[in-house]
Enzyme design. Structure first.
Site, short mmCIF file in Angstrom:
data_model
loop_
_atom_site.label_atom_id
_atom_site.label_comp_id
_atom_site.label_asym_id
_atom_site.label_seq_id
_atom_site.Cartn_x
_atom_site.Cartn_y
_atom_site.Cartn_z
CE LYS A 9 -2.39 1.26 3.76
NZ LYS A 9 -3.49 1.48 4.72
CB SER A 25 -2.04 2.13 -16.91
OG SER A 25 -1.52 3.26 -17.58
CE1 TYR A 58 -1.06 -1.11 -17.96
CE2 TYR A 58 -3.45 -1.37 -18.05
CZ TYR A 58 -2.26 -0.95 -18.62
OH TYR A 58 -2.27 -0.35 -19.86
#
Length: 115
Positions: A9, A25, A58
């Site tokens: 994270k 993305s 992503y």
């Protein structure tokens, strides 16, 4: 049994760019990626603290040391430059392994890793 758990994270980074005219993305500074144990192509969830939006996309590797957090393509409509977001990745692992797994949680300052 396999379960999905928090792997990495980046907590409370700021959006520096939003590029609607790029295929989807999120571009992330390579220093931030390394610190959070994230890699290019990895699926991430982005949680916007300013408006509550949650999206999945992503990672694309950004310029090292730039502090870049850029949402690309349609995701650019979900955040504004300056919004604070949390970028989260998850991993599948065996239930017993998950009990002792320690995720990597990074708290950057101004989108930079302290040296």
């Amino acid at each position: 049994m396999m379960i999905e758990v928090l792997k990495s994270k980046l907590h409370c980074v700021r959006i520096t760019e939003a590029n609607l005219n790029y295929m989807g993305s999120i571009t992330i500074d390579e220093d931030l990626m390394d610190a959070a144990n994230m890699i290019a192509g990895e699926k991430v969830q982005i949680v916007n603290n300013n408006n509550g939006e949650r999206i999945e996309t992503y990672i694309i590797k950004g310029e090292r040391g730039s502090g870049c957090i850029c949402l690309n393509g349609a995701a650019a409509r979900k955040c504004m430059v300056g919004d604070t977001v949390i970028i989260i990745s998850y991993a599948m692992m065996d239930f017993e392994e998950a009990k002792t797994f320690q995720p990597t949680v990074v708290f950057p300052e101004n989108n930079r890793i302290g040296k």
